[in-house]
Design a protein around this motif. Structure first.
Motif, short mmCIF file in Angstrom:
data_model
loop_
_atom_site.label_atom_id
_atom_site.label_comp_id
_atom_site.label_asym_id
_atom_site.label_seq_id
_atom_site.Cartn_x
_atom_site.Cartn_y
_atom_site.Cartn_z
N HIS A 17 0.82 -1.21 0.00
CA HIS A 17 0.00 0.00 0.00
C HIS A 17 0.86 1.26 0.00
O HIS A 17 0.57 2.22 -0.74
CB HIS A 17 -0.94 -0.01 1.20
N ALA A 18 1.92 1.26 0.80
CA ALA A 18 2.80 2.44 0.85
C ALA A 18 3.49 2.67 -0.49
O ALA A 18 3.58 3.81 -0.97
CB ALA A 18 3.84 2.27 1.96
N ALA A 19 3.97 1.60 -1.12
CA ALA A 19 4.68 1.73 -2.40
C ALA A 19 3.74 2.18 -3.51
O ALA A 19 4.09 3.06 -4.30
CB ALA A 19 5.34 0.40 -2.76
N TYR A 20 2.55 1.60 -3.57
CA TYR A 20 1.62 1.99 -4.63
C TYR A 20 1.02 3.38 -4.38
O TYR A 20 0.61 4.05 -5.32
CB TYR A 20 0.56 0.92 -4.85
N ILE A 27 1.83 9.15 -10.85
CA ILE A 27 1.02 9.10 -12.07
C ILE A 27 -0.27 9.92 -11.96
O ILE A 27 -0.97 10.07 -12.95
CB ILE A 27 0.71 7.65 -12.49
N GLY A 28 -0.56 10.43 -10.77
CA GLY A 28 -1.75 11.25 -10.60
C GLY A 28 -3.05 10.47 -10.66
O GLY A 28 -4.09 10.99 -11.07
N ASP A 29 -3.02 9.20 -10.22
CA ASP A 29 -4.21 8.36 -10.28
C ASP A 29 -4.09 7.27 -9.22
O ASP A 29 -3.09 6.56 -9.19
CB ASP A 29 -4.33 7.73 -11.67
N ASP A 30 -5.10 7.16 -8.37
CA ASP A 30 -5.03 6.16 -7.29
C ASP A 30 -5.84 4.90 -7.59
O ASP A 30 -6.09 4.10 -6.70
CB ASP A 30 -5.47 6.77 -5.96
N ARG A 31 -6.17 4.68 -8.85
CA ARG A 31 -6.97 3.50 -9.20
C ARG A 31 -6.11 2.28 -9.51
O ARG A 31 -6.52 1.39 -10.24
CB ARG A 31 -7.88 3.83 -10.38
N ILE A 32 -4.95 2.19 -8.90
CA ILE A 32 -4.06 1.06 -9.07
C ILE A 32 -4.61 -0.08 -8.20
O ILE A 32 -4.68 0.05 -6.97
CB ILE A 32 -2.62 1.42 -8.63
N PRO A 33 -5.02 -1.19 -8.80
CA PRO A 33 -5.67 -2.25 -8.00
C PRO A 33 -4.92 -2.69 -6.74
O PRO A 33 -5.55 -2.80 -5.67
CB PRO A 33 -5.86 -3.39 -9.00
N PRO A 34 -3.60 -2.94 -6.77
CA PRO A 34 -2.94 -3.39 -5.53
C PRO A 34 -2.95 -2.34 -4.41
O PRO A 34 -2.76 -2.70 -3.24
CB PRO A 34 -1.50 -3.67 -5.98
N ARG A 111 2.29 4.46 -17.04
CA ARG A 111 2.99 5.14 -18.15
C ARG A 111 3.78 6.35 -17.67
O ARG A 111 4.85 6.65 -18.19
CB ARG A 111 1.95 5.58 -19.20
N ASP A 112 3.30 7.03 -16.65
CA ASP A 112 3.98 8.23 -16.16
C ASP A 112 4.90 7.95 -14.97
O ASP A 112 5.40 8.89 -14.36
CB ASP A 112 2.95 9.30 -15.80
N ASN A 113 5.12 6.69 -14.66
CA ASN A 113 6.00 6.33 -13.55
C ASN A 113 7.44 6.27 -14.06
O ASN A 113 8.00 5.21 -14.33
CB ASN A 113 5.57 4.99 -12.95
N THR A 114 8.04 7.43 -14.19
CA THR A 114 9.40 7.54 -14.74
C THR A 114 10.43 6.73 -13.97
O THR A 114 11.26 6.06 -14.60
CB THR A 114 9.81 9.02 -14.85
N GLY A 136 -8.63 6.66 -18.70
CA GLY A 136 -7.71 7.61 -18.09
C GLY A 136 -6.52 7.01 -17.36
O GLY A 136 -5.65 7.75 -16.91
N LEU A 137 -6.47 5.69 -17.22
CA LEU A 137 -5.34 5.05 -16.54
C LEU A 137 -4.52 4.28 -17.56
O LEU A 137 -4.98 3.28 -18.13
CB LEU A 137 -5.83 4.11 -15.43
N TRP A 138 -3.29 4.76 -17.79
CA TRP A 138 -2.41 4.21 -18.82
C TRP A 138 -1.26 3.44 -18.19
O TRP A 138 -0.71 3.86 -17.18
CB TRP A 138 -1.85 5.34 -19.67
N ILE A 139 -0.91 2.32 -18.83
CA ILE A 139 0.27 1.56 -18.43
C ILE A 139 1.20 1.43 -19.64
O ILE A 139 0.76 1.52 -20.78
CB ILE A 139 -0.07 0.17 -17.88
N THR A 140 2.45 1.22 -19.34
CA THR A 140 3.46 0.92 -20.36
C THR A 140 3.94 -0.50 -20.08
O THR A 140 4.24 -0.85 -18.95
CB THR A 140 4.63 1.90 -20.30
N SER A 141 4.01 -1.30 -21.14
CA SER A 141 4.46 -2.68 -21.00
C SER A 141 5.87 -2.85 -21.56
O SER A 141 6.27 -2.14 -22.48
CB SER A 141 3.51 -3.61 -21.76
N TYR A 142 6.58 -3.80 -20.97
CA TYR A 142 7.97 -4.09 -21.34
C TYR A 142 8.15 -5.60 -21.46
O TYR A 142 7.42 -6.37 -20.83
CB TYR A 142 8.94 -3.57 -20.28
#
Length: 144
Positions: A17-20, A27-34, A111-114, A136-142
């Motif tokens: 919870h602290a890390a997310y 990223i300006g969005d708290d809708r991260i499921p974990p 996506r905005d987590n530099t 509105g919630l974007w991810i970047t995959s690697y």
């Protein structure tokens, strides 16, 4: 720092919870499921966990993954906000890569987590694209 396999417990949930919460701020969005997961859901997730512990035995980071015969999917990487920039995340990801044994490894992050993107790119991961997972919630995959 030493690494060991761990079973999800309350201290891992608190760390997650602290890390997310840090990522949500970045990223300006708290809708991260974990970020909103409870202990039951954490325990029921089909993940293998590896924890990083300091010399006092404090959990300072953790990584979780799912794997098949051909693929390793890094599902979560969490580092204690008080221990950022100490190489904990890098060490954990490198250990998963070593355990992958040549299999393809995939991971995604906001996506905005530099900071996270920089970590994966420095470890040789290739950007495979962005996706809007919910409006509105974007991810970047690697992959590597």
């Amino acid at each position: 720092m030493h690494l060991t396999s761990i079973t999800p417990d309350q201290r891992l949930l608190d760390l997650q919870h602290a890390a997310y919460a840090i990522e949500a701020g970045i990223i300006g969005d708290d809708r991260i499921p974990p970020l909103h997961e409870d202990l039951t859901a954490l325990r029921n997730a089909p993940l293998s966990w590896l924890g990083a512990f300091d010399d006092e035995g404090t959990l300072t980071g953790a990584v979780a993954w799912e794997e098949t015969a051909h693929l390793v999917d890094i599902n979560r990487l969490v580092v204690d906000p008080g221990a950022l920039r100490q190489g904990i995340g890098r060490t954990l990801v490198k250990e998963v890569l070593a355990r992958a044994g040549g299999r393809k490894v995939i991971v995604s992050t906001g996506r905005d987590n530099t900071p996270a993107r920089t970590l994966y790119e420095r470890l040789g991961f290739t950007n495979t694209g962005d996706a809007e997972v919910i409006p509105g919630l974007w991810i970047t995959s690697y992959e590597l």
